[in-house]
Design a protein around this motif. Structure first.
Motif, PDB file in Angstrom:
ATOM      1  N   LYS A 161       0.843  -1.192   0.000  1.00  0.00           N
ATOM      2  CA  LYS A 161       0.000   0.000   0.000  1.00  0.00           C
ATOM      3  C   LYS A 161       0.883   1.249   0.000  1.00  0.00           C
ATOM      4  CE  LYS A 161      -4.318  -1.680   1.996  1.00  0.00           C
ATOM      5  NZ  LYS A 161      -5.058  -1.378   0.748  1.00  0.00           N
ATOM      6  N   VAL A 162       0.508   2.199  -0.835  1.00  0.00           N
ATOM      7  CA  VAL A 162       1.256   3.445  -0.940  1.00  0.00           C
ATOM      8  C   VAL A 162       0.935   4.339   0.255  1.00  0.00           C
ATOM      9  CG1 VAL A 162       1.664   5.505  -2.341  1.00  0.00           C
ATOM     10  CG2 VAL A 162       1.256   3.291  -3.455  1.00  0.00           C
ATOM     11  N   ALA A 163       1.981   4.864   0.896  1.00  0.00           N
ATOM     12  CA  ALA A 163       1.784   5.810   1.999  1.00  0.00           C
ATOM     13  C   ALA A 163       1.803   7.237   1.487  1.00  0.00           C
ATOM     14  CB  ALA A 163       2.866   5.624   3.062  1.00  0.00           C
ATOM     15  N   GLN A 164       2.766   7.537   0.600  1.00  0.00           N
ATOM     16  CA  GLN A 164       2.851   8.883   0.042  1.00  0.00           C
ATOM     17  C   GLN A 164       3.738   8.872  -1.191  1.00  0.00           C
ATOM     18  OE1 GLN A 164       4.691  11.253   3.163  1.00  0.00           O
ATOM     19  NE2 GLN A 164       6.735  10.802   2.404  1.00  0.00           N
ATOM     20  N   ILE A 165       3.628   9.940  -1.972  1.00  0.00           N
ATOM     21  CA  ILE A 165       4.539  10.117  -3.096  1.00  0.00           C
ATOM     22  C   ILE A 165       5.215  11.475  -2.963  1.00  0.00           C
ATOM     23  CG2 ILE A 165       3.188   8.651  -4.661  1.00  0.00           C
ATOM     24  CD1 ILE A 165       2.329  11.359  -6.036  1.00  0.00           C
ATOM     25  N   SER A 166       6.388  11.566  -3.565  1.00  0.00           N
ATOM     26  CA  SER A 166       7.127  12.824  -3.608  1.00  0.00           C
ATOM     27  C   SER A 166       7.924  12.824  -4.908  1.00  0.00           C
ATOM     28  CB  SER A 166       8.039  12.956  -2.380  1.00  0.00           C
ATOM     29  OG  SER A 166       8.915  11.834  -2.285  1.00  0.00           O
ATOM     30  N   PHE A 167       8.813  13.804  -5.071  1.00  0.00           N
ATOM     31  CA  PHE A 167       9.600  13.901  -6.290  1.00  0.00           C
ATOM     32  C   PHE A 167      11.087  13.771  -5.967  1.00  0.00           C
ATOM     33  CE2 PHE A 167       5.739  16.415  -7.049  1.00  0.00           C
ATOM     34  CZ  PHE A 167       5.278  15.826  -8.219  1.00  0.00           C
ATOM     35  N   THR A 168      11.835  13.151  -6.878  1.00  0.00           N
ATOM     36  CA  THR A 168      13.277  13.009  -6.669  1.00  0.00           C
ATOM     37  C   THR A 168      13.977  14.363  -6.761  1.00  0.00           C
ATOM     38  OG1 THR A 168      13.515  12.515  -9.038  1.00  0.00           O
ATOM     39  CG2 THR A 168      13.356  10.635  -7.514  1.00  0.00           C
ATOM     40  N   THR A 169      13.472  15.235  -7.619  1.00  0.00           N
ATOM     41  CA  THR A 169      13.959  16.609  -7.738  1.00  0.00           C
ATOM     42  C   THR A 169      12.761  17.534  -7.615  1.00  0.00           C
ATOM     43  OG1 THR A 169      15.724  15.937  -9.253  1.00  0.00           O
ATOM     44  CG2 THR A 169      15.141  18.281  -9.209  1.00  0.00           C
ATOM     45  N   PRO A 170      12.804  18.519  -6.706  1.00  0.00           N
ATOM     46  CA  PRO A 170      11.643  19.401  -6.556  1.00  0.00           C
ATOM     47  C   PRO A 170      11.306  20.096  -7.872  1.00  0.00           C
ATOM     48  CG  PRO A 170      13.194  19.709  -4.758  1.00  0.00           C
ATOM     49  CD  PRO A 170      13.882  18.847  -5.761  1.00  0.00           C
ATOM     50  N   PRO A 171      10.103  19.879  -8.426  1.00  0.00           N
ATOM     51  CA  PRO A 171       9.762  20.513  -9.698  1.00  0.00           C
ATOM     52  C   PRO A 171       9.433  21.988  -9.535  1.00  0.00           C
ATOM     53  CG  PRO A 171       7.942  19.148  -8.925  1.00  0.00           C
ATOM     54  CD  PRO A 171       9.063  18.959  -7.949  1.00  0.00           C
ATOM     55  N   VAL A 172       9.833  22.769 -10.508  1.00  0.00           N
ATOM     56  CA  VAL A 172       9.510  24.199 -10.539  1.00  0.00           C
ATOM     57  C   VAL A 172       8.204  24.354 -11.311  1.00  0.00           C
ATOM     58  CG1 VAL A 172      10.239  26.488 -11.288  1.00  0.00           C
ATOM     59  CG2 VAL A 172      11.944  24.828 -10.466  1.00  0.00           C
ATOM     60  N   VAL A 173       7.214  24.932 -10.675  1.00  0.00           N
ATOM     61  CA  VAL A 173       5.885  25.020 -11.278  1.00  0.00           C
ATOM     62  C   VAL A 173       5.879  25.938 -12.500  1.00  0.00           C
ATOM     63  CG1 VAL A 173       5.065  26.955  -9.875  1.00  0.00           C
ATOM     64  CG2 VAL A 173       3.416  25.270 -10.749  1.00  0.00           C
ATOM     65  N   SER A 174       5.057  25.598 -13.468  1.00  0.00           N
ATOM     66  CA  SER A 174       4.888  26.417 -14.661  1.00  0.00           C
ATOM     67  C   SER A 174       4.101  27.685 -14.324  1.00  0.00           C
ATOM     68  CB  SER A 174       4.137  25.616 -15.734  1.00  0.00           C
ATOM     69  OG  SER A 174       3.569  26.458 -16.705  1.00  0.00           O
ATOM     70  N   THR A 175       4.639  28.843 -14.696  1.00  0.00           N
ATOM     71  CA  THR A 175       3.900  30.099 -14.483  1.00  0.00           C
ATOM     72  C   THR A 175       2.642  30.136 -15.343  1.00  0.00           C
ATOM     73  OG1 THR A 175       5.294  31.196 -16.143  1.00  0.00           O
ATOM     74  CG2 THR A 175       5.969  31.387 -13.838  1.00  0.00           C
ATOM     75  N   GLN A 176       2.681  29.478 -16.491  1.00  0.00           N
ATOM     76  CA  GLN A 176       1.505  29.418 -17.360  1.00  0.00           C
ATOM     77  C   GLN A 176       0.395  28.619 -16.675  1.00  0.00           C
ATOM     78  OE1 GLN A 176       2.506  28.712 -21.448  1.00  0.00           O
ATOM     79  NE2 GLN A 176       0.436  28.037 -21.991  1.00  0.00           N
ATOM     80  N   ALA A 177       0.765  27.571 -15.937  1.00  0.00           N
ATOM     81  CA  ALA A 177      -0.225  26.789 -15.193  1.00  0.00           C
ATOM     82  C   ALA A 177      -0.873  27.636 -14.106  1.00  0.00           C
ATOM     83  CB  ALA A 177       0.430  25.551 -14.584  1.00  0.00           C
ATOM     84  N   LEU A 178      -0.076  28.418 -13.406  1.00  0.00           N
ATOM     85  CA  LEU A 178      -0.611  29.270 -12.342  1.00  0.00           C
ATOM     86  C   LEU A 178      -1.551  30.330 -12.914  1.00  0.00           C
ATOM     87  CD1 LEU A 178       2.578  29.802 -10.140  1.00  0.00           C
ATOM     88  CD2 LEU A 178       0.777  28.095  -9.882  1.00  0.00           C
ATOM     89  N   SER A 179      -1.203  30.876 -14.070  1.00  0.00           N
ATOM     90  CA  SER A 179      -2.067  31.881 -14.708  1.00  0.00           C
ATOM     91  C   SER A 179      -3.393  31.269 -15.139  1.00  0.00           C
ATOM     92  CB  SER A 179      -1.358  32.480 -15.918  1.00  0.00           C
ATOM     93  OG  SER A 179      -0.193  33.191 -15.521  1.00  0.00           O
ATOM     94  N   ALA A 180      -3.345  30.043 -15.677  1.00  0.00           N
ATOM     95  CA  ALA A 180      -4.571  29.374 -16.115  1.00  0.00           C
ATOM     96  C   ALA A 180      -5.507  29.136 -14.938  1.00  0.00           C
ATOM     97  CB  ALA A 180      -4.227  28.054 -16.809  1.00  0.00           C
TER      98      ALA A 180
END
Length: 326
Positions: A161-180
């Motif tokens: 059973k999965v407890a949690q997920i994370s990222f191997t390298t912290p992703p930088v969010v897309s500014t275009q995604a935030l604007s949308a």
């Protein structure tokens, strides 16, 4: 029919959100798809190893969903065409190869996506949630950790059973995604794989903060089937609560299928220990129940090494649900 002015944003992975994108296109809404970039299986995984790019498979499926079959009948078919032979070519899709080439040419995943849509004259926006090259890190309840989204596709006689997920390298969010998100009228989360599509999008730093600030109506679509290696035993309310825990707020509507899944489909899924998601949402006033099954069954491409769902939500049936929300 005049094009509408409502702005709809859908978040998640390609296969799951594909029918929502198609429904939004039918409604003439301005549609933006914010898509996960950490897939590591199949054709996408092979290309990532060679070119060291973020994942493009979910982006390809989102782009094909934006293509209007009435005016561009071959575009989606071309993007999704998977080669069944050829040394080194077998298993790859035309869309994956095209997006990979465009990344090499433009040097940017967003530019590659935008250019692909311009070349094919497809309206809408497909936005990779990040351009960071990263992988999912999966931690199980027994404390063990593995790296790679593709591991969640590997069936085993004793799944953890999965407890949690994370990222191997912290992703930088897309500014275009935030604007949308900031400009949206309606935001649809899912459907799709709970961990590797939905949470893999929501957990990118900045996405939840943007969703907490928005005045848009936030909606989630409950998955049709469970997955042995991801969501075994999770009910509809479990999945909704999990999403809301990450968001730090409630969703405003929950779209849930009420149509009975045919026995032969359930039997096929049961062979992989996958079962219909139990609707235990009761009389929650936020729930919108309707028959939402796609009548045409998806067939597995023999050249595709990743097991795909054969049961999907119907885009035409989702139109009737989304229209009053817009």
């Amino acid at each position: 029919m005049e094009r509408g002015y409502s702005k709809l944003v859908v978040l998640g992975g390609g296969t799951g959100i594909h029918p929502v994108i198609m429904a939004a296109r039918l409604l003439m809404a301005h549609t933006s798809a914010i898509v996960a970039i950490s897939d590591s299986g199949g054709s996408t995984g092979r290309l990532r190893k060679i070119f060291n790019h973020p994942a493009i498979g979910d982006l390809r499926q989102a782009i094909s969903g934006m293509a209007d079959p009435a005016t561009k009948p071959l575009v989606a078919e071309l993007l999704e065409y998977r080669f069944q032979k050829g040394d080194g070519l077998q298993g790859h899709t035309v869309g994956n190869l095209l997006l990979t080439a465009l990344q090499e040419i433009t040097g940017s995943l967003q530019s590659a996506t935008d250019t692909c849509m311009q070349l094919l004259n497809i309206e809408g926006s497909v936005i990779p949630v990040s351009e960071t090259q990263t992988d999912l890190q999966i931690t199980y309840t027994d404390g063990t950790t593995v790296v790679g989204q593709h591991i969640l596709n590997e069936h085993t006689t004793a799944p953890k059973k999965v407890a949690q997920i994370s990222f191997t390298t912290p992703p930088v969010v897309s500014t275009q995604a935030l604007s949308a998100i900031a400009e949206a009228d309606v935001i649809v989360i899912g459907p799709g794989d709970y961990y590797d599509s939905i949470l893999a999008t929501l957990l990118v730093p900045g996405i939840v903060e943007a969703l907490c600030k928005t005045t848009a109506r936030i909606v989630t679509v409950v998955n049709l089937m469970s997955s042995q290696t991801r969501t075994d035993g999770m009910t509809a309310s479990d999945q909704v609560r999990g999403i809301e825990k990450v968001l730090g707020r409630q969703v405003m509507n929950i779209i849930c299928n009420s149509q009975i899944i045919p026995a032969e489909i359930k039997k096929a899924y049961a062979q992989e220990n996958s079962f219909p998601v139990v609707d235990d949402l009761g009389d929650d006033q936020r729930v919108i129940r309707a028959p939402l099954l796609e009548e045409n069954r998806v067939t597995q491409n023999p050249a595709d090494v990743v097991s795909r769902s054969i049961l999907r939500h119907s885009s035409t049936k989702l139109v009737d649900i989304l229209k009053p929300l817009l």
